[in-house]
Scaffold this motif. Structure first.
Motif, short mmCIF file in Angstrom:
data_model
loop_
_atom_site.label_atom_id
_atom_site.label_comp_id
_atom_site.label_asym_id
_atom_site.label_seq_id
_atom_site.Cartn_x
_atom_site.Cartn_y
_atom_site.Cartn_z
N ALA A 183 2.67 2.04 -30.82
CA ALA A 183 2.12 3.36 -30.45
C ALA A 183 2.63 3.85 -29.09
CB ALA A 183 0.60 3.29 -30.43
N VAL A 184 3.27 2.98 -28.32
CA VAL A 184 3.72 3.38 -26.97
C VAL A 184 5.09 4.04 -27.05
CG1 VAL A 184 4.26 2.57 -24.63
CG2 VAL A 184 2.50 1.39 -25.99
N VAL A 185 5.14 5.32 -26.69
CA VAL A 185 6.43 6.02 -26.69
C VAL A 185 7.12 5.73 -25.37
CG1 VAL A 185 7.59 8.25 -26.88
CG2 VAL A 185 5.51 7.81 -28.19
N ALA A 186 8.31 5.14 -25.43
CA ALA A 186 9.02 4.75 -24.21
C ALA A 186 10.09 5.76 -23.82
CB ALA A 186 9.65 3.37 -24.39
N LEU A 187 10.75 6.40 -24.80
CA LEU A 187 11.78 7.40 -24.51
C LEU A 187 11.54 8.65 -25.36
CD1 LEU A 187 15.10 5.27 -24.47
CD2 LEU A 187 13.71 5.97 -22.52
N GLY B 5 14.75 4.91 -11.50
CA GLY B 5 13.40 5.35 -11.86
C GLY B 5 12.39 4.27 -11.57
N ALA B 6 11.13 4.67 -11.49
CA ALA B 6 10.05 3.74 -11.17
C ALA B 6 9.75 2.83 -12.36
CB ALA B 6 8.81 4.53 -10.77
N ASN B 7 8.84 1.89 -12.16
CA ASN B 7 8.38 1.01 -13.25
C ASN B 7 7.92 1.84 -14.43
OD1 ASN B 7 8.74 -1.47 -12.05
ND2 ASN B 7 6.73 -1.42 -11.05
N GLY B 8 8.35 1.44 -15.61
CA GLY B 8 7.86 2.10 -16.82
C GLY B 8 8.60 3.38 -17.17
N ALA B 9 9.65 3.73 -16.42
CA ALA B 9 10.37 4.98 -16.69
C ALA B 9 11.16 4.92 -17.99
CB ALA B 9 11.30 5.30 -15.53
N GLY B 10 11.51 3.71 -18.42
CA GLY B 10 12.27 3.58 -19.67
C GLY B 10 13.67 3.03 -19.48
N LYS B 11 13.95 2.53 -18.30
CA LYS B 11 15.31 2.05 -17.99
C LYS B 11 15.68 0.81 -18.82
CE LYS B 11 14.27 1.25 -13.68
NZ LYS B 11 12.80 1.42 -13.80
N SER B 12 14.78 -0.20 -18.81
CA SER B 12 15.10 -1.42 -19.56
C SER B 12 15.16 -1.14 -21.05
CB SER B 12 14.05 -2.51 -19.30
OG SER B 12 14.02 -2.83 -17.94
N THR B 13 14.29 -0.25 -21.52
CA THR B 13 14.30 0.14 -22.94
C THR B 13 15.67 0.69 -23.31
OG1 THR B 13 11.95 0.61 -22.87
CG2 THR B 13 13.21 1.67 -24.64
N THR B 14 16.25 1.48 -22.41
CA THR B 14 17.57 2.07 -22.66
C THR B 14 18.62 0.96 -22.83
OG1 THR B 14 16.91 3.98 -21.37
CG2 THR B 14 19.27 3.69 -21.72
N PRO C 71 20.39 -9.61 -18.29
CA PRO C 71 19.00 -9.14 -18.35
C PRO C 71 18.27 -9.24 -17.01
CG PRO C 71 19.17 -11.31 -19.31
CD PRO C 71 20.56 -10.91 -18.93
N GLU C 72 17.16 -8.50 -16.94
CA GLU C 72 16.29 -8.58 -15.77
C GLU C 72 15.75 -10.02 -15.67
OE1 GLU C 72 13.30 -5.49 -15.84
OE2 GLU C 72 12.03 -6.64 -14.48
N GLY C 73 15.62 -10.53 -14.46
CA GLY C 73 15.04 -11.86 -14.29
C GLY C 73 16.06 -12.97 -14.46
N GLU D 157 18.39 0.22 -11.90
CA GLU D 157 17.90 -0.23 -10.60
C GLU D 157 16.69 0.57 -10.12
OE1 GLU D 157 17.78 -2.12 -8.00
OE2 GLU D 157 19.14 -3.62 -8.80
N GLN D 158 15.82 -0.13 -9.37
CA GLN D 158 14.78 0.59 -8.62
C GLN D 158 15.25 0.82 -7.19
OE1 GLN D 158 10.65 -0.24 -8.98
NE2 GLN D 158 10.94 -1.45 -10.83
N ASN D 159 16.24 0.03 -6.77
CA ASN D 159 16.78 0.18 -5.42
C ASN D 159 17.81 1.31 -5.45
OD1 ASN D 159 18.09 -0.09 -2.96
ND2 ASN D 159 17.73 -2.30 -2.91
P1 ATP Z 1 10.50 -1.78 -15.32
O1 ATP Z 1 11.29 -1.60 -14.09
O2 ATP Z 1 9.06 -2.06 -15.07
O3 ATP Z 1 11.11 -2.70 -16.33
P2 ATP Z 1 11.48 0.39 -16.94
O4 ATP Z 1 11.89 1.69 -16.38
O5 ATP Z 1 12.55 -0.57 -17.29
O6 ATP Z 1 10.45 -0.31 -15.97
P3 ATP Z 1 10.57 0.01 -19.64
O7 ATP Z 1 10.41 -1.46 -19.47
O8 ATP Z 1 11.72 0.50 -20.41
O9 ATP Z 1 10.60 0.72 -18.20
O10 ATP Z 1 9.21 0.60 -20.24
C1 ATP Z 1 9.09 1.93 -20.75
C2 ATP Z 1 7.71 2.07 -21.39
O11 ATP Z 1 7.63 1.22 -22.52
C3 ATP Z 1 6.55 1.69 -20.49
O12 ATP Z 1 5.46 2.53 -20.78
C4 ATP Z 1 6.24 0.27 -20.90
O13 ATP Z 1 4.89 -0.05 -20.66
C5 ATP Z 1 6.55 0.30 -22.39
N1 ATP Z 1 7.01 -1.00 -22.87
C6 ATP Z 1 8.10 -1.68 -22.45
N2 ATP Z 1 8.24 -2.85 -23.14
C7 ATP Z 1 7.20 -2.89 -24.01
C8 ATP Z 1 6.79 -3.82 -25.02
N3 ATP Z 1 7.48 -4.95 -25.25
N4 ATP Z 1 5.66 -3.53 -25.72
C9 ATP Z 1 4.97 -2.39 -25.51
N5 ATP Z 1 5.31 -1.46 -24.59
C10 ATP Z 1 6.40 -1.70 -23.85
#
Ligand code: ATP
Length: 248
Positions: free
Chosen positions: A13-17, A34-43, A82-84, A194-196
């Motif tokens: 249900a969570v829309v990421a992009l 972008g900040a935490n949760g912006a969608g960068k890692s999803t991309t 990957p991150e980490g 990056e966040q930096n």
């Molecule tokens: P971060 O720097 O914290 O990794 P980000 O910009 O990379 O932030 P994403 O990790 O892509 O952001 O997250 C985008 C959105 O998708 C956020 O609302 C996050 O909570 C949600 N999200 C990311 N991974 C998952 C997951 N495995 N399950 C559910 N929601 C997720």
């Protein structure tokens, strides 16, 4: 080289992009900020085939890749750091590097040795630590090993997720210098998350700023660094001073 066209992505249900479009051209360093949760890692996960878009298209050198498996995508020459860092803690530096060639078929022992030596020329610290186990390395050394392992795949594009995360400022500078060196001297295209923001923009050709699943600013890195809105919202109102200008 790589294009996103109106890409939507969700986790249940969570829309990421919410429909993002951008491109990375051959030879560039492009950063996604972008900040935490912006969608960068999803991309990045979408590009590597770890997740698939709900809608939209992702192409690489003209070929649609958004329904391909991670294995097929690595074979196209896309390598994800990957991150980490995720080095294998119980394996030596050299064995971690060997795992990086898993996308390449029929690599002879000789070729493998040559590739590892090239990596050791680029990362002298890893040469010194070649027999050390992953878990004994410092954060900076682990980041270098993660990048080096990514390079063992001989990628056309290196996807880098938050390489500065958790590292001391002086180590961050070294990591970013290495990314720039890889781009300029090995011709590897880089997509950097990056966040930096100030450090990332300092080595990038272009950048995209993301906010809650959308791209809100885009432009040449220099333009973004000098854009007053980007400065106040994403660079802490300052563009100089490097590592302190992180998103909060
Ligand atoms: P971060 O720097 O914290 O990794 P980000 O910009 O990379 O932030 P994403 O990790 O892509 O952001 O997250 C985008 C959105 O998708 C956020 O609302 C996050 O909570 C949600 N999200 C990311 N991974 C998952 C997951 N495995 N399950 C559910 N929601 C997720």
């Amino acid at each position: 080289m790589m294009e996103f066209h109106d890409v939507h992505a969700s986790y249940d249900a969570v829309v990421a992009l919410h429909g993002i479009s951008f491109e990375v051209k051959k030879g560039e360093i492009v950063c996604l900020l972008g900040a935490n949760g912006a969608g960068k890692s999803t991309t990045l996960r979408l590009i590597s085939g770890l997740i698939h878009p709900k809608k939209g298209e992702i192409s690489f050198n003209g070929q649609n890749i958004h329904n391909m498996s991670p294995e097929s995508i690595v074979k196209l020459g896309i390598s994800h750091v990957p991150e980490g860092r995720r080095v294998f803690p119980g394996l030596s530096v050299t064995d971690n590097l060997v795992l990086g060639v898993s996308n390449r078929t029929n690599v002879s022992k000789q070729e493998l040795k040559k590739d590892i030596n090239e990596i050791f020329n680029l990362f002298p610290d890893l040469k010194r630590l070649q027999n050390a186990l992953g878990w004994t390395l410092s954060g900076g050394q682990q980041q270098m090993l993660a990048i080096a392992r990514g390079l063992m795949a001989k990628p056309k594009v290196l996807l880098m997720d938050e390489p500065s995360l958790g590292l001391a400022p002086i180590v961050v500078q070294e990591v970013f210098r290495t990314i720039e060196h890889i781009n300029k001297n090995m011709g590897t295209t880089v997509l950097l998350v990056e966040q930096n923001a100030s450090m990332a923009l300092a080595i990038s050709d272009r950048g995209y700023v993301m906010e809650t699943g959308e791209i809100v600013f885009q432009g040449m890195a220099k333009e973004l660094l000098n854009n007053p809105e980007v400065q106040s919202a994403y660079l802490g109102g300052r563009v100089k001073g490097g590592c302190n200008n992180e998103f909060s």
